[in-house]
Write a protein that holds these residues in place. Structure first.
Motif, PDB file in Angstrom:
ATOM      1  N   GLU A 123       0.826  -1.207   0.000  1.00  0.00           N
ATOM      2  CA  GLU A 123       0.000   0.000   0.000  1.00  0.00           C
ATOM      3  C   GLU A 123       0.858   1.253   0.000  1.00  0.00           C
ATOM      4  O   GLU A 123       0.568   2.215  -0.717  1.00  0.00           O
ATOM      5  N   ILE A 172      -4.532  -0.575  -8.767  1.00  0.00           N
ATOM      6  CA  ILE A 172      -5.418  -0.389  -7.615  1.00  0.00           C
ATOM      7  C   ILE A 172      -6.382  -1.562  -7.488  1.00  0.00           C
ATOM      8  O   ILE A 172      -6.689  -2.015  -6.380  1.00  0.00           O
ATOM      9  N   GLU A 181      -6.500  -4.246  -4.236  1.00  0.00           N
ATOM     10  CA  GLU A 181      -7.729  -4.623  -3.547  1.00  0.00           C
ATOM     11  C   GLU A 181      -7.891  -6.139  -3.516  1.00  0.00           C
ATOM     12  O   GLU A 181      -8.256  -6.724  -2.488  1.00  0.00           O
ATOM     13  N   LYS A 182      -7.591  -6.795  -4.637  1.00  0.00           N
ATOM     14  CA  LYS A 182      -7.778  -8.239  -4.730  1.00  0.00           C
ATOM     15  C   LYS A 182      -6.857  -8.996  -3.779  1.00  0.00           C
ATOM     16  O   LYS A 182      -7.293  -9.907  -3.065  1.00  0.00           O
ATOM     17  N   GLY A 237      -6.692  -6.579   0.070  1.00  0.00           N
ATOM     18  CA  GLY A 237      -7.893  -6.029   0.691  1.00  0.00           C
ATOM     19  C   GLY A 237      -7.845  -4.530   0.891  1.00  0.00           C
ATOM     20  O   GLY A 237      -8.552  -3.994   1.754  1.00  0.00           O
ATOM     21  N   ILE A 238      -7.018  -3.838   0.093  1.00  0.00           N
ATOM     22  CA  ILE A 238      -6.896  -2.384   0.196  1.00  0.00           C
ATOM     23  C   ILE A 238      -8.034  -1.762  -0.587  1.00  0.00           C
ATOM     24  O   ILE A 238      -8.044  -1.793  -1.821  1.00  0.00           O
ATOM     25  N   LYS A 239      -8.999  -1.209   0.108  1.00  0.00           N
ATOM     26  CA  LYS A 239     -10.210  -0.709  -0.535  1.00  0.00           C
ATOM     27  C   LYS A 239      -9.897   0.450  -1.458  1.00  0.00           C
ATOM     28  O   LYS A 239      -9.214   1.392  -1.098  1.00  0.00           O
ATOM     29  N   ARG A 240     -10.396   0.370  -2.673  1.00  0.00           N
ATOM     30  CA  ARG A 240     -10.181   1.451  -3.636  1.00  0.00           C
ATOM     31  C   ARG A 240     -11.294   2.473  -3.552  1.00  0.00           C
ATOM     32  O   ARG A 240     -12.421   2.156  -3.180  1.00  0.00           O
TER      33      ARG A 240
END
Length: 369
Positions: A84, A133, A137-138, A141-144
């Motif tokens: 991230e 991005i 997320e995939k 789990g870093i929310k876009r």
């Protein structure tokens, strides 16, 4: 001197000069990289952008299918906080060589840090920001943000921004006003809540503190979009209980910056209100008008008020209009008479905010050519 991406795209006839101008405007208002804005506008597809980034940066570009099919044993080589922080995704490990996908493979400090932390020889590869991005997320789990939802042809494209570019297209907000209040009367003491009981010195200090000159200097000196937002909201918060700035992207209003009683509201950026929902934003955006007064009790308005720390007595919404399109909304919450007394100042500051954005656009054009 290395050739700029925008210049390369125009020379390759992948985008027109007008489309490039549009994308630079969109980048200043909505953020993100130039290529991301061109994809969102429907002017460029993901594969074309990847090829041009590869040529510009002289590194290989990532096959999107490979980026979205990285095995767990490879993604586990880079912890989520590092992925991230540096905005990268590991692709494959071949011996001691770790290939990583990056939006900016020229970020040498990031590459050195990854090599040091992992013990591998790092081979950077380029990928469009929008694809990276999705991969972050995939795998982590870093929310876009909502602006980075699928926009490529493969993922089901959409068009977010649609400017018709000209070099000087700033339009002052002078639409039909949408006003809902019974009276605008109010004394200066009401408008400046920290002023004393008629004490001239205290009032002068308050006027200086809230002066348009001070925020004008901040806007003129702003070096990026967030500095413009901070100046606008900081000025509004010095006059009112609560102040905020929202950005309008397509059919969505998104929270950007907000202060309540002197404290920054960290989660205001999570606010999302669709323009198909009944809210105070509907008429402001559709009609490029001003709203002042008590807001109706609707689910969307309640989300706005919750994000601002509770239902206010009155609200003021002033649109920031560029090329006859609302790109942002300056908001304030306080007593209706106090908001009414400051209406003209808010309109003036909104116009200055658009000028500040235009300065950033021109600066980007200079750097891009």
């Amino acid at each position: 001197m290395p050739i700029k991406l925008g210049e390369m795209l125009v020379k390759a006839r992948l985008v027109t000069p007008a489309a490039l101008d549009d994308a630079l405007k969109s980048q200043v208002i909505f953020g993100g990289r130039l290529g991301t804005n061109l994809i969102e506008m429907g002017c460029l597809d993901e594969e074309e952008l990847a090829r041009m980034l590869s040529r510009q940066l002289r590194v290989a570009y990532v096959d999107p299918r490979e980026l979205m099919e990285v095995p767990p044993e490879v993604t586990s080589l880079i912890p989520a906080e590092m992925a991230e922080s540096y905005r990268l995704v590991p692709l494959r490990l071949e011996g001691r060589r770790l290939s990583i996908a990056m939006a900016d493979p020229s970020d040498l400090p990031a590459i050195d840090e990854i090599a040091f932390r992992t013990g591998y020889v790092v081979q950077p590869m380029v990928t469009p920001e929008i694809r990276l991005i999705a991969a972050l997320e995939k795998y982590y789990g870093i929310k876009r943000e909502i602006r980075y939802l699928p926009v490529s042809k493969e993922l089901g494209g959409r068009r977010v921004c649609s400017y018709q570019a000209t070099p000087a297209d700033v339009v002052a907000a002078s639409p039909r006003e949408v006003v809902d209040f019974s009276a605008l009367a109010g004394s200066e003491a009401d408008f400046y809540p920290w002023s004393g009981e008629g004490g001239e010195t205290t009032r002068a200090e308050a006027l200086e503190r809230c002066g348009v000159d001070a925020v004008s200097r901040e806007l003129a000196d702003a070096r990026d979009r967030d500095a413009v937002a901070a100046a606008l909201v900081g000025w509004g918060a010095s006059l009112c209980e609560r102040a905020a700035l929202c950005v309008v992207a397509g059919e969505m209003v998104k929270g950007w910056e907000a202060y309540a009683r002197g404290e920054r509201l960290e989660r205001f950026g999570e606010l999302r209100i669709g323009l198909d929902e009944s809210s105070v934003f509907q008429a402001v955006v559709r009609e490029r008008g001003i709203f002042l007064g008590a807001a109706p009790d609707t689910p969307a308005n309640r989300r706005l008020f919750d994000s601002l720390g509770g239902a206010p007595r009155g609200v003021l919404l002033v649109p920031l209009v560029m090329k006859r399109r609302v790109v942002a909304v300056l908001c304030a919450a306080d007593a209706p008479d106090r908001l009414g007394a400051g209406l003209e100042q808010f309109r003036s500051i909104a116009r200055k905010g658009i000028m500040a954005f235009e300065i950033l656009i021109l600066r980007n054009k200079i750097l891009m050519t």
